[in-house]
Design a protein around this motif. Structure first.
Motif, PDB file in Angstrom:
ATOM      1  N   TYR A 189      36.430 -24.926  32.511  1.00 35.46           N
ATOM      2  CA  TYR A 189      37.146 -24.554  31.293  1.00 35.46           C
ATOM      3  C   TYR A 189      36.484 -25.271  30.115  1.00 35.46           C
ATOM      4  O   TYR A 189      36.557 -26.489  30.002  1.00 35.46           O
ATOM      5  CB  TYR A 189      38.609 -24.966  31.385  1.00 35.46           C
ATOM      6  N   ILE A 202      35.435 -19.517  29.948  1.00 33.58           N
ATOM      7  CA  ILE A 202      35.470 -20.034  31.316  1.00 33.58           C
ATOM      8  C   ILE A 202      34.184 -19.633  32.030  1.00 33.58           C
ATOM      9  O   ILE A 202      33.745 -18.493  31.945  1.00 33.58           O
ATOM     10  CB  ILE A 202      36.674 -19.454  32.093  1.00 33.58           C
ATOM     11  N   LYS A 259      37.950 -16.151  27.292  1.00 32.02           N
ATOM     12  CA  LYS A 259      38.670 -17.321  27.799  1.00 32.02           C
ATOM     13  C   LYS A 259      37.820 -18.589  27.770  1.00 32.02           C
ATOM     14  O   LYS A 259      38.328 -19.677  27.987  1.00 32.02           O
ATOM     15  CB  LYS A 259      39.131 -17.077  29.235  1.00 32.02           C
TER      16      LYS A 259
END
Length: 181
Positions: free
Chosen positions: A165, A141, A139
């Motif tokens: 992010y 992240i 992701k």
């Protein structure tokens, strides 16, 4: 005509020059020995354990690169790699680099990283100092449930937890206090 006095003066200067020449040779030898790195080939019998690790990993298309350095590395039976005094870099084309430094880092088989102890995360001008950071490689992240402090060029802040992010270049902070510069 050269007198005895002039000959002694010349001999004294010659001895003094010889003395400084010998001292300079000794000094150069000492400096050379201190700056020369001894090259050793270290053969690791057990590749699951190593000291002074410096590893580069490049994706197949060459657009993503990882680098990690550590004082020591131990690979567990479940595939988790434990690094002490770890430094990790994540490079991606046309995106700012991410740098994580920690006292201890666990790298899982899916390239996720859990860093603990005096963690420092850097991206562009964003700097975050905390107790732990979890990096989700799929992701992209970085997140932490622990309290932290951070700063940018325009502000200093602290908070209870954060999520960063990478794809959006966005930081979400919970329980924050912000000081503008």
């Amino acid at each position: 005509m050269l007198t005895f006095k002039k000959w002694t003066k010349i001999a004294g200067y010659a001895v003094l020059l010889l003395f400084f020449f010998i001292l300079s040779l000794i000094f150069i030898d000492i400096v050379d020995k201190q700056t020369t790195v001894e090259k050793q080939i270290v053969k690791v019998e057990n590749k699951a354990q190593a000291n002074s690790v410096d590893i580069w990993k490049i994706s197949y298309d060459g657009k993503k690169r990882y680098r990690l350095t550590a004082d020591s590395m131990v690979k567990k039976k479940n595939g988790v790699v434990v690094l002490d005094n770890a430094q990790l870099w994540y490079f991606e084309d046309k995106k700012p680099d991410i740098y994580i430094r920690a006292d201890k880092a666990l790298i899982y088989t899916n390239n996720n990283v859990y860093a603990t102890g005096n963690v420092f995360l850097k991206r562009r001008d964003l700097r975050i100092y905390g107790k732990s950071v979890y990096w989700d490689d799929v992701k992209k992240i970085a997140k932490s449930g622990d309290s932290f402090k951070g700063k940018t060029q325009r502000s200093s802040f602290s908070g209870a937890s954060f999520i960063y992010y990478q794809k959006k270049d966005e930081l979400i902070v919970k329980g924050d206090s912000v000081w503008l510069k």
